[in-house]
Design a protein around this motif. Sequence first.
Motif, short mmCIF file in Angstrom:
data_model
loop_
_atom_site.label_atom_id
_atom_site.label_comp_id
_atom_site.label_asym_id
_atom_site.label_seq_id
_atom_site.Cartn_x
_atom_site.Cartn_y
_atom_site.Cartn_z
N GLY A 65 -8.68 -3.27 -4.62
CA GLY A 65 -9.41 -3.30 -3.35
C GLY A 65 -8.58 -2.74 -2.20
N TYR A 66 -7.30 -3.11 -2.17
CA TYR A 66 -6.42 -2.62 -1.11
C TYR A 66 -6.23 -1.12 -1.22
CZ TYR A 66 -2.49 -2.41 2.10
OH TYR A 66 -1.66 -2.10 3.14
N TYR A 67 -6.07 -0.63 -2.45
CA TYR A 67 -5.94 0.81 -2.67
C TYR A 67 -7.20 1.54 -2.16
CZ TYR A 67 -5.94 5.31 -4.98
OH TYR A 67 -6.03 6.65 -5.23
N LEU A 74 -7.38 6.78 4.90
CA LEU A 74 -6.71 8.09 4.88
C LEU A 74 -7.72 9.23 4.78
CD1 LEU A 74 -3.71 7.22 2.54
CD2 LEU A 74 -3.62 7.67 5.01
N ASN A 75 -8.77 9.05 3.98
CA ASN A 75 -9.76 10.10 3.82
C ASN A 75 -10.62 10.29 5.06
OD1 ASN A 75 -8.94 10.76 1.25
ND2 ASN A 75 -10.39 9.38 0.27
N SER A 76 -10.74 9.26 5.90
CA SER A 76 -11.56 9.37 7.10
C SER A 76 -10.84 10.09 8.23
CB SER A 76 -12.00 7.98 7.57
OG SER A 76 -10.89 7.29 8.14
N GLY A 77 -9.55 10.26 8.09
CA GLY A 77 -8.78 10.93 9.13
C GLY A 77 -8.47 10.02 10.30
N ALA A 78 -8.68 8.72 10.11
CA ALA A 78 -8.44 7.77 11.21
C ALA A 78 -6.97 7.58 11.46
CB ALA A 78 -9.07 6.42 10.87
#
Length: 78
Positions: A65-67, A74-78
């Motif tokens: 879940g943490y992964y 990371l994928n959202s670019g936040a």
Amino acid sequence: VGLTQSVLDALTAGRRPEGLAEDEAALYDFCRAIHAGGHPAHAVHERATRALGEQGVIDAIGICGYYALLAMVLNSGA
């Protein structure tokens, strides 16, 4: 940390590594099932519980879940 280069290469390539110890194979199959559909088959869950214990299965669920959370951030670019 105890993984061979061939195991790391297989994981990097998205393949199931060959020659895993029983506990490693049970953990791999359990985590793949969680990420693929969220609900592993009863046999996969039972095998993981035998190999890792109930606390080990709970820990694996938490790590998966943490992964997933980190990957989404990371994928959202936040």
